[in-house]
Design an enzyme around this catalytic site. Structure first.
Site, mmCIF file in Angstrom:
data_model
loop_
_atom_site.group_PDB
_atom_site.id
_atom_site.type_symbol
_atom_site.label_atom_id
_atom_site.label_comp_id
_atom_site.label_asym_id
_atom_site.label_seq_id
_atom_site.Cartn_x
_atom_site.Cartn_y
_atom_site.Cartn_z
ATOM 1 N N SER A 102 0.851 -1.190 0.000
ATOM 2 C CA SER A 102 0.000 0.000 0.000
ATOM 3 C C SER A 102 0.888 1.241 0.000
ATOM 4 O O SER A 102 2.109 1.140 0.015
ATOM 5 C CB SER A 102 -0.909 0.006 1.237
ATOM 6 O OG SER A 102 -0.127 0.141 2.407
ATOM 7 N N LYS A 103 0.270 2.408 0.001
ATOM 8 C CA LYS A 103 1.034 3.658 -0.098
ATOM 9 C C LYS A 103 2.042 3.831 1.034
ATOM 10 O O LYS A 103 3.085 4.445 0.852
ATOM 11 C CB LYS A 103 0.072 4.856 -0.115
ATOM 12 C CG LYS A 103 -0.561 5.071 -1.484
ATOM 13 C CD LYS A 103 -1.393 6.332 -1.497
ATOM 14 C CE LYS A 103 -2.005 6.538 -2.885
ATOM 15 N NZ LYS A 103 -2.887 7.714 -2.926
#
Length: 360
Positions: A241-242
């Site tokens: 994820s980010k």
């Protein structure tokens, strides 16, 4: 597959956001396999989600594919333009007694799910409308009459042989109440009509595969070969994820990465060829096979990507580096009119930087 059959792979993203690292790796594997086999690579945009699909996302995906050098031989095809074909195939299954109309409301289905879970049962559709022989009506969905006995086996080119009990499978909705076909149905029809021989995709789609095989067979289509590649994980073994530094492919371009560094890094997430780390594109095409794709999840390592980018900047010609860095200089409002000076700057600095942003 017969000797004369041309390998045809595809990449079929949904235009609901940017092209992320995971999607780019899936596209790269499908592209490399097609190129390795002298086959065809097809691009299809799966834009039937009317609420979330945008033209901006479609453009972002096409731009990222082009930047990475993943050229397509056919397409881009747009799934939303093929809805009439999908509806005709739904009707064919209804006419042949292989699908039926279902008038259960979302609220009723939710209650059924909750009741099944509370009683320790699998929350699958209970077949309320299965034998009612209902006519088409406003607000009715269409369900596939799934086999309730026997097994369906997936001969996966990455995961191996996986067998599913058909009684575990649902009577899948193939056309929603709004008249639009569902993903699982549209993808089968499109892959079949586009003669896709090898479906290479993320293993989050693995549980859809037995349902899709039954749809291929019910429609009289040849079942393609499947290869499901594992997810990419962060260093903490959580899904990427980010917060792991993973953003859209184009965000790496804007930070100052070269496309060949991204391609080289992505291909090594789950694929290997001996101990070799750095590959030219010709080598990747020559060496790539699905047999060498690992079963377990790959771990994203930003430092390794940075090391590869540093290598490719060092190897890059001064002429190209000037072109690639011009955007960064201009965004800093620097004068880029003296080409010879810029050539001397990049020649002097390229061995000491890791990104084009740093070089600027």
């Amino acid at each position: 597959m017969s000797e004369k059959e041309t390998v045809r792979t595809r990449f079929a993203p949904s235009p609901t956001g940017f092209l992320h690292i995971g999607g780019a790796r899936t596209a790269l594997f499908a592209w490399l396999y097609a190129r390795h086999c002298n086959g065809r690579f097809i691009l299809r945009i799966e834009d039937t989600d009317q609420l979330r699909s945008t033209e901006e996302s479609t453009k972002a995906i096409l731009d990222a594919m082009t930047w990475l050098g993943l050229n397509w031989d056919e397409g881009p095809f747009f799934q939303a333009e093929r809805v009439d074909i999908h509806r005709a195939m739904v009707q064919k299954l209804v006419d042949e007694g292989k699908a039926y109309f279902c008038v259960c409301t979302p609220e009723e289905l939710d209650d059924k799910r909750k009741r099944a879970l509370s009683e320790g049962r699998k929350p699958k559709y209970d077949g309320t409308c299965r034998d009612k022989n209902l006519p088409r009506s406003a607000g009715a969905a269409v369900r596939f009459l799934s086999l309730q006995a026997g097994t369906t086996t997936v001969h996966d080119l990455v995961k191996g042989v996986i067998t599913y009990n058909n009684e575990e499978l649902d009577d899948l909705i193939i056309e929603r109440r709004d008249g639009y076909p569902t993903y699982n149905f549209a993808v089968v029809v499109d892959d079949a009509l586009m003669d896709i021989t090898h479906v290479i995709r993320g293993d989050d789609h693995l549980n859809n595969t037995p349902r899709q095989i039954l749809l291929y067979e019910a429609l009289g289509y040849k079942v393609p070969q499947f290869g499901h590649v594992s997810m990419i994980m962060g260093s903490d073994k959580a899904r990427l994820s980010k917060r792991h530094g993973a953003t859209s492919v184009m965000a790496y371009r804007e930070t100052g990465y070269l496309p060949e560094a991204i391609v080289n890094y992505l291909v090594r997430l789950g694929w290997s060829y001996g101990d070799q780390e750095i590959f030219s594109l010709d080598e990747l095409i020559r060496f790539f096979t699905l047999e060498s794709v690992g079963k377990s999840a790959a771990v994203f390592n930003p430092e390794k990507l940075l090391w590869l980018n540093q290598h490719y900047i060092k190897e890059c010609s001064a002429e190209r580096l000037v072109q690639e860095t011009r955007f960064f200089w201009e965004s800093l409002k620097l004068d880029t009119s003296d080409h010879e000076f810029l050539m001397r700057v990049v020649t002097d600095l390229k061995a000491r930087v890791k990104t084009l942003g740093e070089l600027a």
